[in-house]
Scaffold this active site. Structure first.
Site, PDB file in Angstrom:
ATOM      1  N   ALA A 142       0.971  -1.129  -0.170  1.00 43.52           N
ATOM      2  CA  ALA A 142       0.161  -0.012   0.153  1.00 43.52           C
ATOM      3  C   ALA A 142       0.821   1.275  -0.067  1.00 43.52           C
ATOM      4  CB  ALA A 142      -0.966  -0.001   1.112  1.00 43.52           C
ATOM      5  N   LYS A 191      -0.950   6.658  -2.350  1.00 39.84           N
ATOM      6  CA  LYS A 191      -2.433   6.877  -2.174  1.00 39.84           C
ATOM      7  C   LYS A 191      -2.839   5.522  -2.021  1.00 39.84           C
ATOM      8  CE  LYS A 191      -2.660  11.515  -4.372  1.00 39.84           C
ATOM      9  NZ  LYS A 191      -2.744  12.058  -5.538  1.00 39.84           N
ATOM     10  N   TYR A 192      -2.300   4.450  -2.230  1.00 40.73           N
ATOM     11  CA  TYR A 192      -2.843   3.241  -2.411  1.00 40.73           C
ATOM     12  C   TYR A 192      -3.298   2.682  -1.095  1.00 40.73           C
ATOM     13  CZ  TYR A 192      -2.700   1.732  -7.527  1.00 40.73           C
ATOM     14  OH  TYR A 192      -2.850   1.583  -8.759  1.00 40.73           O
ATOM     15  N   ASP A 211      -3.001  -8.062  -4.283  1.00 45.46           N
ATOM     16  CA  ASP A 211      -3.081  -6.539  -4.279  1.00 45.46           C
ATOM     17  C   ASP A 211      -4.112  -6.126  -3.561  1.00 45.46           C
ATOM     18  OD1 ASP A 211      -1.659  -6.398  -6.933  1.00 45.46           O
ATOM     19  OD2 ASP A 211      -3.044  -5.940  -8.163  1.00 45.46           O
ATOM     20  N   HIS A 240      -6.134 -14.721 -14.764  1.00 43.04           N
ATOM     21  CA  HIS A 240      -6.601 -13.136 -14.927  1.00 43.04           C
ATOM     22  C   HIS A 240      -8.066 -13.037 -15.469  1.00 43.04           C
ATOM     23  CE1 HIS A 240      -6.480  -9.136 -15.843  1.00 43.04           C
ATOM     24  NE2 HIS A 240      -5.460  -9.088 -15.274  1.00 43.04           N
ATOM     25  N   PRO A 241      -8.828 -12.469 -14.874  1.00 41.92           N
ATOM     26  CA  PRO A 241     -10.194 -12.653 -15.360  1.00 41.92           C
ATOM     27  C   PRO A 241     -10.403 -11.789 -16.517  1.00 41.92           C
ATOM     28  CG  PRO A 241      -9.984 -10.715 -13.707  1.00 41.92           C
ATOM     29  CD  PRO A 241      -8.568 -11.547 -13.679  1.00 41.92           C
ATOM     30  N   GLY A 242      -9.618 -11.195 -17.140  1.00 41.07           N
ATOM     31  CA  GLY A 242      -9.602 -10.210 -18.324  1.00 41.07           C
ATOM     32  C   GLY A 242      -9.495 -10.999 -19.625  1.00 41.07           C
ATOM     33  N   GLU A 253       4.185  -8.812 -13.517  1.00 40.83           N
ATOM     34  CA  GLU A 253       3.176  -9.834 -14.093  1.00 40.83           C
ATOM     35  C   GLU A 253       3.718 -10.560 -15.238  1.00 40.83           C
ATOM     36  OE1 GLU A 253      -1.300  -9.226 -13.799  1.00 40.83           O
ATOM     37  OE2 GLU A 253      -0.794  -8.591 -15.835  1.00 40.83           O
TER      38      GLU A 253
END
Ligand code: UDP
Length: 349
Positions: A117, A120-121, A206, A228-230, A298
């Protein structure tokens, strides 16, 4: 006199040799007796003569546990549940959580989680932690390691018994690509410095994501990858692998199994350590040549998993994306990336 001495020494050596042979013979026979099936450690199960070998990976602690009868002719038919190298692909309906938990609970396993993190994460951390408390390995020992440059902004958080949180400071960066890429190095170091001897498994996740449903013992394995869902319905020519031969993450046209997520992977410590170490060194070798792989770590992870096939593959239920409509084969969303405004949260574009 010296002749006498020489003969005595020879006799002594012969005697010692005989003693040695006798010793080896006796210890070998004893070992064989110990290893014979009649001598396996047994437990009273009410069934005379039954022997239970302890420490089998998937050993049932109770022999009267009742659960739904498994079938090999009925089950999920809308999805593939095993890879061509015979690793299970985990979908809702392929496993029995009650059975798996009854097997793993007595082992008192410990699961480490890494989550970054940076910048800003940090705003995503609260939701990540809160939902992990509701769905991630409930009832197990879990240790979450948060890597951040803003340790003071880590939410004050009360975790359930057996669960803990540690914060590790990392430098800020003005390039998101660098933050993402350095994760492998920090994961490698964490395993070496802290986890060996303290944890059994690790998952690297993540932070800009939330848990929505069970993520538990069904996900355990040596090397665990998430699809990966994509891209899982696409032809592999469309996978965003690194295609430049100059990169160590290079994937040739016409190869590749699946496109895996960099946002969720894990497994046994030694397997994940090797993955992190290899991806890190490949990333650094690329950097020396002035190359950055298409999707940073990745891309390197995808190359690694192509060569070193995962022993367990988690379906996209284990990392969906909130902006995507749920496809019919997704019966449950367990973990999902939140919708975010990249321009507002990343240090650069
Ligand atoms: N990350 C971070 N700060 C940043 C960029 C990334 O902490 O400024 C970490 C964070 O854990 C995030 C992960 O790197 O979940 C992956 O980055 P991002 O979500 O931007 O990548 P995406 O999955 O959207 O491609």
């Amino acid at each position: 006199m010296s002749q006498m001495n020489g003969r005595s020494v020879t006799l002594l050596l012969l005697f010692l040799l005989l003693l040695g042979i006798l010793y080896v013979y006796i210890t070998q026979s004893y070992r064989m007796i110990l290893c014979s099936p009649d001598n396996e450690e047994t437990k009273d199960t009410g069934y005379a003569g039954e022997a239970i070998v302890h420490n089998h990976e998937l050993q049932m602690p109770l022999d009267d546990l009742q659960y739904k009868q498994p079938s090999i002719t009925q089950g999920r038919t809308d999805v593939v549940t095993v890879t061509p190298w015979l690793a299970p692909i985990i979908w809702e309906g392929t496993f029995n959580p009650v059975l798996l938990d009854s097997i793993y609970k007595p082992k008192n396993i410990s699961i480490a989680v890494t989550v970054f993190a940076v910048g800003k994460y940090i705003m995503f951390l609260k939701n990540f932690l809160e939902t992990a408390e509701q769905h991630f390995f409930i009832g197990y020992r879990v240790h979450v390691y948060v890597f951040t440059d803003r340790p003071n902004e880590v939410p004050d958080f009360k975790m359930a018994a057996g669960r803990q949180l540690s914060v590790r400071s990392v430098p800020s960066s003005n390039r998101w690509q660098e933050i993402s890429a350095r994760r492998m190095e920090l994961i490698q170091m964490l395993i070496e410095e802290k986890l060996y001897g303290n944890s059994d498994y690790i998952f690297c996740l993540d932070v800009d994501s939330k848990f929505h449903d069970r993520w538990g013992t069904e996900s355990l394995g040596g090397l665990v990858a998430v699809i990966h869902p994509g891209y899982y319905r696409d032809d592999r020519s469309r996978f965003p692998y690194e295609r430049r031969t100059i990169s160590k993450a290079y994937m040739a046209a016409g190869v590749g199994d699946f496109y895996y997520c960099g946002g969720a992977f894990g497994g046994r410590l030694k397997d994940v350590h090797l993955l992190a170490k290899t991806c890190r060194s490949n990333f650094e070798a690329d950097a020396k040549e002035g190359v950055e792989a298409a999707w940073q770590e990745e891309s390197h992870l995808n190359r690694y998993m192509w060569i070193n096939k995962p022993s367990k593959v988690l379906s996209p239920e284990y990392l969906w994306q909130d902006f995507k409509e749920r496809n019919s084969e997704i019966h449950i969303i367990r973990f999902s990336g939140v919708v975010k405004n990249y321009a507002a949260i990343r240090p650069n574009q």
